[in-house]
Write a protein that holds these residues in place. Structure first.
Motif, mmCIF file in Angstrom:
data_model
loop_
_atom_site.group_PDB
_atom_site.id
_atom_site.type_symbol
_atom_site.label_atom_id
_atom_site.label_comp_id
_atom_site.label_asym_id
_atom_site.label_seq_id
_atom_site.Cartn_x
_atom_site.Cartn_y
_atom_site.Cartn_z
ATOM 1 N N SER A 123 85.195 38.518 88.850
ATOM 2 C CA SER A 123 86.221 39.393 88.256
ATOM 3 C C SER A 123 86.117 39.578 86.748
ATOM 4 N N VAL A 124 84.989 39.201 86.149
ATOM 5 C CA VAL A 124 84.755 39.534 84.744
ATOM 6 C C VAL A 124 83.409 40.239 84.620
ATOM 7 N N ALA A 125 83.194 40.887 83.485
ATOM 8 C CA ALA A 125 81.917 41.555 83.243
ATOM 9 C C ALA A 125 80.801 40.522 83.158
ATOM 10 N N GLU A 126 79.597 40.956 83.475
ATOM 11 C CA GLU A 126 78.464 40.025 83.501
ATOM 12 C C GLU A 126 78.303 39.289 82.174
ATOM 13 N N ASN A 127 78.468 40.014 81.064
ATOM 14 C CA ASN A 127 78.258 39.365 79.765
ATOM 15 C C ASN A 127 79.399 38.426 79.383
ATOM 16 N N GLU A 128 80.461 38.377 80.202
ATOM 17 C CA GLU A 128 81.566 37.461 79.956
ATOM 18 C C GLU A 128 81.441 36.166 80.753
ATOM 19 N N ARG A 129 80.459 36.087 81.637
ATOM 20 C CA ARG A 129 80.212 34.835 82.352
ATOM 21 C C ARG A 129 79.930 33.736 81.342
ATOM 22 N N PHE A 130 80.418 32.526 81.616
ATOM 23 C CA PHE A 130 80.235 31.496 80.590
ATOM 24 C C PHE A 130 78.768 31.150 80.324
ATOM 25 N N PRO A 131 77.872 31.182 81.325
ATOM 26 C CA PRO A 131 76.469 30.906 80.979
ATOM 27 C C PRO A 131 75.890 31.955 80.019
ATOM 28 N N LEU A 132 76.254 33.224 80.217
ATOM 29 C CA LEU A 132 75.726 34.270 79.339
ATOM 30 C C LEU A 132 76.363 34.215 77.956
ATOM 31 N N GLN A 133 77.654 33.874 77.905
ATOM 32 C CA GLN A 133 78.282 33.713 76.594
ATOM 33 C C GLN A 133 77.663 32.539 75.838
ATOM 34 N N THR A 134 77.329 31.487 76.569
ATOM 35 C CA THR A 134 76.692 30.326 75.950
ATOM 36 C C THR A 134 75.330 30.699 75.367
ATOM 37 N N ALA A 135 74.548 31.432 76.135
ATOM 38 C CA ALA A 135 73.235 31.853 75.643
ATOM 39 C C ALA A 135 73.375 32.736 74.404
ATOM 40 N N ALA A 136 74.373 33.608 74.412
ATOM 41 C CA ALA A 136 74.602 34.475 73.255
ATOM 42 C C ALA A 136 74.965 33.666 72.021
ATOM 43 N N LEU A 137 75.798 32.638 72.195
ATOM 44 C CA LEU A 137 76.169 31.778 71.072
ATOM 45 C C LEU A 137 74.967 31.003 70.546
ATOM 46 N N LEU A 138 74.104 30.560 71.450
ATOM 47 C CA LEU A 138 72.895 29.844 71.020
ATOM 48 C C LEU A 138 71.974 30.767 70.225
ATOM 49 N N ARG A 139 71.874 32.016 70.645
ATOM 50 C CA ARG A 139 71.029 32.960 69.902
ATOM 51 C C ARG A 139 71.579 33.183 68.495
ATOM 52 N N GLN A 140 72.900 33.142 68.364
ATOM 53 C CA GLN A 140 73.500 33.287 67.033
ATOM 54 C C GLN A 140 73.105 32.124 66.122
ATOM 55 N N GLU A 141 72.715 31.005 66.738
ATOM 56 C CA GLU A 141 72.262 29.833 65.985
ATOM 57 C C GLU A 141 70.736 29.782 65.902
ATOM 58 N N SER A 142 70.105 30.938 66.143
ATOM 59 C CA SER A 142 68.645 31.085 66.039
ATOM 60 C C SER A 142 67.891 30.279 67.093
ATOM 61 N N ILE A 143 68.544 30.024 68.234
ATOM 62 C CA ILE A 143 67.860 29.381 69.360
ATOM 63 C C ILE A 143 67.305 30.467 70.267
ATOM 64 N N ASP A 144 66.014 30.413 70.527
ATOM 65 C CA ASP A 144 65.353 31.378 71.397
ATOM 66 C C ASP A 144 65.573 30.955 72.850
ATOM 67 N N ILE A 145 66.448 31.647 73.550
ATOM 68 C CA ILE A 145 66.766 31.277 74.930
ATOM 69 C C ILE A 145 66.824 32.516 75.799
ATOM 70 N N SER A 146 66.265 32.420 76.982
ATOM 71 C CA SER A 146 66.238 33.544 77.907
ATOM 72 C C SER A 146 67.587 33.706 78.601
ATOM 73 N N THR A 147 67.770 34.824 79.272
ATOM 74 C CA THR A 147 68.976 35.036 80.059
ATOM 75 C C THR A 147 69.067 33.938 81.113
#
Length: 220
Positions: free
Chosen positions: A37-61
């Motif tokens: 019931s949430v958008a794909e980019n709101e899933r907690f695993p995807l939000q976590t990956a997005a936050l890691l990228r903001q910290e310059s961590i290279d992580i795949s989807t």
């Protein structure tokens, strides 16, 4: 590994060059992990990956193995039928609400959760510090549970969480209490998705903040 059609050597010690190593993340669970019931980019695993990228961590989807309604037994069966074929930098595990909802026993849960955690550690290259268990949210505070014995639901969720916490800490993995966050939905409608049961993207963001912080600790 390949890069621009050329073979390059992997770093001898990834931990020493965390900012230059490509990371991967496997998320195991049920509706809370797939983000019902949430958008794909709101899933907690995807939000976590997005936050890691903001910290310059290279992580795949993130790879997600989760289906709404799954119990520990369902997840075990899925992993046995189609086991992950690679080692992941991080693995998260959140499972158990459907065991409680279906009235399955705590003893069965302990046995199956222990096996799932063992597999999660293996998927993380036997690095317990890169496995993150999230506690089971308390859906008794949602509109879905109105008319139910909410006090009983909360007690049973607490019992299941006591079990998965003890198993996780004994195994040396990280344990994240998101149950306390989930209970904020009792007085904050923005914490619940439109279906009146599952967390909203805003609630998942709170989970992701905690998870990201622990992952970053492991990398630095």
């Amino acid at each position: 590994m390949k890069k621009d059609n050329q073979t390059v050597a992997a770093p001898a010690n990834p931990a020493d060059t965390a900012d230059t190593v490509h990371r991967s993340y496997l998320a195991l669970g049920d509706s809370y992990t797939i983000g019902q019931s949430v958008a794909e980019n709101e899933r907690f695993p995807l939000q976590t990956a997005a936050l890691l990228r903001q910290e310059s961590i290279d992580i795949s989807t993130p790879d997600i193995i989760a289906v709404t309604g799954w119990t520990t037994g369902d997840l075990l069966n899925a992993l046995s039928a189609n086991p992950p074929v690679k080692t992941y930098s991080f693995v998260s595990l959140l499972i158990g609400v459907n065991n409680q909802h279906q009235g399955r026993t705590l003893d069965e849960y302990k046995t199956q959760f222990s096996e799932l955690l063992k597999r999660a550690i293996a998927y993380a290259g036997n690095n317990q510090g890169h496995v993150f268990v999230l506690s089971i949210p308390d859906y008794s505070v949602t509109s879905y549970a109105r008319g139910s014995d909410t006090a009983m639901i909360a007690r049973e969720i607490d019992a299941f969480n006591e079990a998965n916490k003890n198993i996780s800490l004994t195994a040396g993995t990280h344990y994240i209490d998101i149950t306390t966050i989930s209970r904020q939905a009792k007085n904050d409608p923005s914490m619940t998705a439109i279906d009146g049961l599952h967390p909203s993207g805003a609630q998942y963001k709170k989970w992701s903040n905690l998870l990201t912080s622990l992952m970053l600790q492991e990398l630095h």
